[in-house]
Design a protein around this motif. Structure first.
Motif, PDB file in Angstrom:
ATOM      1  N   LEU A   1       0.823  -1.207   0.000  1.00 46.63           N
ATOM      2  CA  LEU A   1       0.000   0.000   0.000  1.00 46.63           C
ATOM      3  C   LEU A   1       0.857   1.256   0.000  1.00 46.63           C
ATOM      4  O   LEU A   1       0.628   2.179  -0.766  1.00 46.63           O
ATOM      5  CB  LEU A   1      -0.912  -0.015   1.229  1.00 46.63           C
ATOM      6  CG  LEU A   1      -1.790   1.209   1.485  1.00 46.63           C
ATOM      7  CD1 LEU A   1      -2.966   1.241   0.520  1.00 46.63           C
ATOM      8  CD2 LEU A   1      -2.334   1.196   2.913  1.00 46.63           C
TER       9      LEU A   1
ATOM     10  N   PRO B   1       1.890   2.271  -4.210  1.00 41.84           N
ATOM     11  CA  PRO B   1       0.449   2.571  -4.213  1.00 41.84           C
ATOM     12  C   PRO B   1      -0.231   2.227  -5.538  1.00 41.84           C
ATOM     13  O   PRO B   1      -1.377   1.793  -5.536  1.00 41.84           O
ATOM     14  CB  PRO B   1       0.384   4.065  -3.918  1.00 41.84           C
ATOM     15  CG  PRO B   1       1.767   4.579  -3.993  1.00 41.84           C
ATOM     16  CD  PRO B   1       2.699   3.436  -3.855  1.00 41.84           C
ATOM     17  N   MET B   2       0.477   2.405  -6.675  1.00 41.32           N
ATOM     18  CA  MET B   2      -0.168   2.112  -7.968  1.00 41.32           C
ATOM     19  C   MET B   2      -0.525   0.627  -8.050  1.00 41.32           C
ATOM     20  O   MET B   2      -1.620   0.262  -8.462  1.00 41.32           O
ATOM     21  CB  MET B   2       0.768   2.449  -9.133  1.00 41.32           C
ATOM     22  CG  MET B   2       1.318   3.851  -9.105  1.00 41.32           C
ATOM     23  SD  MET B   2       0.012   5.077  -9.137  1.00 41.32           S
ATOM     24  CE  MET B   2       0.823   6.437  -8.316  1.00 41.32           C
TER      25      MET B   2
ATOM     26  N   HIS C   1      -0.899  -1.470  -5.572  1.00 48.40           N
ATOM     27  CA  HIS C   1      -1.871  -1.840  -4.543  1.00 48.40           C
ATOM     28  C   HIS C   1      -3.295  -1.707  -5.065  1.00 48.40           C
ATOM     29  O   HIS C   1      -4.103  -2.618  -4.943  1.00 48.40           O
ATOM     30  CB  HIS C   1      -1.660  -0.953  -3.315  1.00 48.40           C
ATOM     31  CG  HIS C   1      -2.553  -1.282  -2.165  1.00 48.40           C
ATOM     32  ND1 HIS C   1      -3.732  -0.609  -1.948  1.00 48.40           N
ATOM     33  CD2 HIS C   1      -2.456  -2.200  -1.193  1.00 48.40           C
ATOM     34  CE1 HIS C   1      -4.312  -1.109  -0.867  1.00 48.40           C
ATOM     35  NE2 HIS C   1      -3.558  -2.068  -0.393  1.00 48.40           N
ATOM     36  N   GLY C   2      -3.577  -0.554  -5.712  1.00 47.29           N
ATOM     37  CA  GLY C   2      -4.914  -0.341  -6.269  1.00 47.29           C
ATOM     38  C   GLY C   2      -5.253  -1.395  -7.308  1.00 47.29           C
ATOM     39  O   GLY C   2      -6.317  -2.010  -7.251  1.00 47.29           O
TER      40      GLY C   2
ATOM     41  N   LEU D   1      -5.411  -5.139  -5.600  1.00 45.53           N
ATOM     42  CA  LEU D   1      -6.523  -5.396  -4.684  1.00 45.53           C
ATOM     43  C   LEU D   1      -7.879  -5.166  -5.322  1.00 45.53           C
ATOM     44  O   LEU D   1      -8.870  -5.778  -4.918  1.00 45.53           O
ATOM     45  CB  LEU D   1      -6.362  -4.568  -3.406  1.00 45.53           C
ATOM     46  CG  LEU D   1      -5.216  -5.028  -2.511  1.00 45.53           C
ATOM     47  CD1 LEU D   1      -5.260  -4.312  -1.193  1.00 45.53           C
ATOM     48  CD2 LEU D   1      -5.230  -6.522  -2.289  1.00 45.53           C
ATOM     49  N   THR D   2      -7.948  -4.294  -6.328  1.00 44.09           N
ATOM     50  CA  THR D   2      -9.221  -4.151  -7.025  1.00 44.09           C
ATOM     51  C   THR D   2      -9.513  -5.426  -7.806  1.00 44.09           C
ATOM     52  O   THR D   2     -10.649  -5.924  -7.822  1.00 44.09           O
ATOM     53  CB  THR D   2      -9.202  -2.943  -7.975  1.00 44.09           C
ATOM     54  OG1 THR D   2      -8.694  -1.819  -7.274  1.00 44.09           O
ATOM     55  CG2 THR D   2     -10.589  -2.610  -8.481  1.00 44.09           C
TER      56      THR D   2
END
Lengths: 443, 341
Positions: free
Chosen positions: B75, B79-80, B82-83, B86-87
Motif C-alpha cells: 500500500l 500505491p499504484m 496496490h490499487g 486489490l481491485t
C-alpha cells in the motif's frame, strides 16, 4: 425501479456505506483498548505498590475483556487496511506519499509491539518475572496509544492538510513537522483519547455495577467500580472543555462543517443555539426549530454578536441533517455522562456504594461511550464531505471501478457478520461478568 | 545527481525485498496458525482441541501482523500496484478477511462463551481458517496469471487454493509435533503423514500449471541455460519432501518410547520448502509487481516518501525481530494449558 433503489446502487454511495460500516465497527474496539491498556496498568501498579489481591482480581477479570476487544479490533483493522486499496484506489494515488509513511509508522512502531507483548501479557504471567509482566502491560498500553496517534495524525491531516505541495496531481511533502502537527491534530487526538477514557470508564462502571447489583461484593469488583466511576467523573469535564476548543478549531479551519453542526444556513451575527430542528436541504432552512438566541455565537466566538458563516456561503457543503443530529447525539450522551458519573461519585464518596437506582443507570450506560464516539466520528467524517482530503481530493474521485453488485454483496456479508459479532461481544462481556461471581470452575 | 538516481533505483528494490520477507514470514508463521485451525476439525476431543489452540495462543496475533506489514508495504511503497492488485482481487480479499475475522474472534470467544456455544466457535475457528487459506491460495493463483479472465485461469486459482490448504495443514501438523506431547503429538504425526503427500502433489501441480498459464514464466524456467541453473530448486524441494516423509514414522516410533529428539525436522524441512517456493516465485515475477504490466519502479511511491519509511524500517525492524525472538523464547518448548497465568 424507484429513485431510492437507484441511488443505493450508485457505486460511490455503496463504497461509502461499506467503508462507513467497517469503520464504525472497527472504531468500537480501539476506543476501548486504547484506554483499557492504561487502566490495566493502573490495576497492576496498585497491586505492585500495595500487594492487595483485589487489584490483581480486577486485572485478571478485565484483561480477559481486553483480549476479546483487542482481537476484534485487530481483525476489523486488517479489513480497513485492505479497503484503502479495494474501495479507494484514488486515495493512495493522490496522497500516498503522505498517508503511506504515516500508516507504515503505525504498523512498524505500534502494531507489532502491541501484538507481541499482548501474548506475554495474557499468557506469560508465570513464565516471566512480575517486573517483565508489568513492562509488557506498559508496552501494550503504549503501543495502542501510539497506534491511535499515527491514525489520528493521518485523519487530522485529511481534515486540515498542511505541509505539502501538489505536483502533477500528487501530494508531495514539504515539511513532515507541518504534516504531523497539522492545525487540528492536537485537538482531535486529545478529544479521541478522552473519548476512549470515558468509554472505558463507563464500561467498567457499568459492568461492575451489574456485578454489584447481582450480589458480587468482592473487593475486586468494588475497586473496579470505584475506578470506573471516578475516572468518568474526572474525564467528562475535561472532555467538555476540549470539545469546546475543538469546535473553535473547526470554526477556523472547516467553517462549512461547523455551519452544518449548528444548522446555520444564512451567515448571521448573534446566531441562536438550536436545541431541536429538522434541517431541510430543499428549502435551505430549518423546520420546527427550538432555539436559544445568541448562544451559538457565544459558544463559538465567545461574543454574543459573533459572526457565523452560513451554509449558503459555500458552493458545496456536507449533508446538513446527518451532521446536525450526530452532533446533538454526541453532546446529549456527554451531558448524561456528566450527570450519571457525578451522581455516582457523590454517592460513593458519601456511602461507599451507589444506590441501586444509580447502579441501574450505570448499567444502562455501559456502552454509552460507543454511542458518543461513533456519533462524534460521524460529525467529523460526514462533516468533511464532499471531500476525502479537504480541498485536495473529492470522495467521488477516489472510488474504484469495482462493479456495484460486488460491493453490495460484500457489504451485506460484512453487515451480517458485524451484527453477529457485536451481539456475541456484548453477551459474552455480560456472561463473563456473571460467571466471575461463581466460586469455582473458572478455567 | 548520481545518488538520487541510485536511490530511485534501489529504494523500490529494497522495499520489494522487505515485502517478500514479510510475506514469507507471514506464510510460515500464520501458516502454522491457519494449519492448526484446519486440523482442529479432525480432532474430536475438546480437551485436545484446547491443547492445539494453546500451541498457537501466544503467537497468532503477532504472526498475523506480518500480513498487515506485507500488504501495508504494498500500500505505502507501491500505491499504484496496490490499487490494481486489490481491485482485481476484490472478492477473494473480502472472503479472506471474513475468514481471518472469524478465526481471530473465534479464538477468544471459544473459551469465553457459554458452554453450549463453544462447539459453534470451534466450528467457526475451523471454517475461518479454511476460508482464509483457500482465499489466499486463490489470490496467489489469480495473481500468477496476471488476473487473466476465463474458466481455465479461475480453475488454476482454485487449484492453488486447494494446494495451500495442504501446505498449511503440513506446517500446522509440523508445528504441533514440536509443541505437543503424548496422544496429540501422535495424532499430529499422522496428520503430517497424510498432508505431506497432498502438499507434494500440490507443489508438483502448481509447478507445472504456472509455466502453463504464463508464457513468460515458461521462458524464464525452460530456456537454456536457465533450466540447468534452476534445476536445484525442484530437486532440493523433492529431497525435502522425502526427508519429511521418511522422518515421520521414525519420529512416531521414537516418541512412543518417550524420546523427543529431532521433533523439529518436519517443521524445518517444510520451512525450507516454502523458502525454495518463494525463491521460485520471486524469480518468476521480478521486477514486475503486476506480471507483464507494472514494474516495481513504475508502481513505487516518490523517492522522498520511500526514504522516510526506509529510515523508520531500518531503525524499527531489528527491534521488532528482537522482541519477536524474545517472545518465542518465553514460550519455548512444549505448550501447556492455555490460561491467563
Amino acid at each position: 425501479m424507484s429513485p431510492d433503489a437507484l441511488t443505493l446502487l450508485d457505486p460511490v454511495v455503496l463504497a461509502r456505506i461499506q467503508f462507513a460500516a467497517n469503520i464504525t465497527f472497527h472504531i468500537l474496539f480501539p476506543t476501548i483498548s486504547i484506554a483499557m491498556g492504561w487502566v490495566l496498568l493502573f490495576f497492576k501498579l496498585r497491586f505492585n505498590a500495595t500487594g492487595d489481591e483485589k487489584w490483581m482480581a480486577a486485572y485478571g477479570f478485565w484483561v480477559k475483556i481486553f483480549a476479546l476487544t483487542f482481537a476484534l479490533g485487530v481483525v476489523s483493522g486488517i479489513t480497513m487496511s485492505f479497503q484503502f486499496g479495494t474501495n479507494w484506489p484514488g486515495y493512495m494515488k493522490t496522497v500516498g506519499n503522505i498517508a503511506g509513511p504515516l500508516l507504515a509508522y503505525e504498523v512498524l512502531t505500534a502494531f507489532f509491539l502491541e501484538a507481541t507483548f499482548l501474548g506475554i501479557m495474557l499468557f506469560g504471567q508465570k513464565k516471566v518475572s512480575n517486573r517483565m509482566h508489568t513492562l509488557a502491560t506498559v508496552l501494550v498500553a503504549g503501543g495502542t496509544t501510539l497506534s491511535a496517534f499515527w491514525i489520528i495524525v493521518l485523519n487530522s491531516w485529511m481534515q486540515t492538510p498542511t505541509g505539502f505541495e501538489m505536483i502533477n496531481g500528487q501530494a508531495h511533502v514539504t515539511s513532515w513537522l507541518a504534516v504531523i502537527f497539522n492545525p487540528s491534530m492536537p485537538y482531535r487526538l486529545t478529544h479521541m483519547l478522552l473519548a476512549s477514557g470515558l468509554t472505558v470508564a463507563f464500561l467498567i462502571a457499568g459492568i461492575s455495577a451489574f456485578q454489584w447489583l447481582k450480589g458480587q461484593r468482592q473487593a475486586g469488583v468494588q475497586a473496579a467500580l470505584k475506578t470506573g466511576v471516578f475516572l468518568a467523573a474526572t474525564l467528562i469535564p475535561l472532555q467538555i472543555l476540549v470539545g469546546d476548543m475543538h469546535g473553535l478549531n473547526t470554526l477556523q479551519h472547516q467553517p462549512a462543517k461547523l455551519a452544518a453542526i449548528e444548522g446555520v444556513w444564512e451567515t448571521e451575527r448573534g446566531a441562536p443555539l438550536l436545541l431541536f430542528a429538522l434541517p431541510n436541504s430543499d428549502t435551505r432552512s430549518n423546520d420546527y426549530a427550538i432555539s436559544i438566541p445568541k448562544v451559538a455565537s457565544l459558544i463559538l466566538t465567545h461574543e454574543l454578536e459573533g459572526e457565523i458563516k452560513g451554509l449558503n456561503e459555500f458552493a458545496e457543503h456536507p449533508p446538513v441533517a446527518k451532521v446536525f443530529w450526530a452532533f446533538r447525539v454526541m453532546v446529549g450522551v456527554g451531558m448524561l455522562m456528566l450527570l450519571a458519573s457525578w451522581l455516582a461519585a457523590w454517592q460513593i464518596r458519601r456511602n461507599g456504594e451507589p444506590q441501586p437506582l444509580v447502579g441501574k443507570l450505570l448499567i444502562g450506560m455501559t456502552f454509552s461511550g460507543w454511542i458518543a464516539t461513533v456519533a462524534g466520528w460521524y460529525v467529523t467524517e460526514i462533516g468533511r464531505q464532499p471531500w476525502l482530503v479537504q480541498g485536495v481530493l473529492k470522495t467521488a474521485d477516489a472510488i474504484s471501478s469495482v462493479p456495484s453488485g460486488m460491493v453490495l454483496s460484500t457489504l451485506l456479508m460484512y453487515l451480517a457478520l458485524y451484527v453477529f459479532l457485536l451481539a456475541s461481544y456484548i453477551s459474552v462481556v455480560f456472561y463473563l461478568a456473571k460467571k466471575a461471581g461463581q466460586p469455582a470452575g473458572e478455567h | 545527481m548520481l545518488t538520487t538516481i541510485d536511490l530511485a533505483y534501489w529504494l523500490p528494490v529494497i522495499f520489494a525485498a522487505l515485502m517478500v520477507i514479510s510475506m514469507f514470514a507471514y506464510v510460515i508463521l500464520d501458516g502454522y496458525d491457519l494449519g492448526v485451525g484446519i486440523l482442529l476439525e479432525l480432532e474430536s476431543n475438546t480437551h485436545e482441541k484446547d491443547k492445539m489452540i494453546a500451541a498457537i495462543g501466544p503467537f497468532w496475533d503477532a504472526n498475523e501482523t506480518w500480513l498487515v506489514l506485507g500488504v501495508g508495504l504494498l500500500l505505502v511503497a507501491f500505491p499504484m500496484a496496490h490499487g490494481v492488485i486489490l481491485t482485481a482481487l476484490y472478492l477473494p480479499v473480502a472472503l479472506m478477511l471474513l475468514g481471518l475475522i472469524l478465526r481471530g474472534v473465534a479464538f477468544d470467544f471459544r473459551v469465553k462463551a457459554q458452554a453450549h456455544h463453544q462447539p459453534l466457535w470451534n466450528r467457526l475457528f475451523f471454517v475461518g481458517s479454511l476460508l482464509a487459506t483457500v482465499s489466499q491460495g486463490v489470490m496467489l493463483g489469480r495473481y500468477l496469471t496476471g488476473f487473466a479472465p476465463g474458466w481455465g485461469a479461475w480453475g488454476f486459482a482454485l487449484l492453488v487454493g486447494a494446494s495451500l490448504v495442504a501446505a498449511y495443514a503440513l506446517i500446522g501438523a509440523s508445528w504441533l509435533i514440536m509443541k505437543s506431547t503424548g496422544a496429540l503429538q501422535q495424532r499430529a504425526v499422522v496428520w503430517a503423514q497424510r498432508s505431506v503427500w497432498f502438499a507434494a502433489l500440490a507443489a508438483v501441480l502448481v509447478s507445472i500449471a504456472t509455466p502453463w498459464v504464463s508464457p513468460r514464466v515458461f521462458d524464464l524456467w525452460f530456456s537454456l541455460p536457465n533450466v540447468f541453473l534452476l534445476a536445484p530448486v525442484p530437486i532440493m524441494s523433492a529431497a525435502l519432501f522425502g526427508v519429511i516423509a521418511y522422518s515421520l514414522p521414525k519420529l512416531a516410533q521414537r516418541q512412543r518410547n518417550g524420546n523427543d529428539n529431532f521433533c523439529w525436522i518436519p517443521f524445518a524441512a517444510t520451512v525450507s520448502i516454502v523458502l525454495l517456493s518463494f525463491f521460485g516465485l520471486v524469480y518468476s515475477i521480478f521486477p514486475h509487481l503486476v506480471i507483464d504490466q507494472l514494474t516495481i519502479w513504475q508502481a513505487a511511491s516518490s523517492t522522498e516518501a520511500l526514504q522516510i519509511m526506509f529510515f523508520g524500517a531500518a531503525l524499527v525492524l531489528p527491534t521488532i525481530i528482537g522482541y519477536t525472538i524474545y517472545s518465542y523464547r518465553v514460550f519455548w518448548g512444549k505448550a501447556g494449558e492455555l490460561s491467563y497465568q
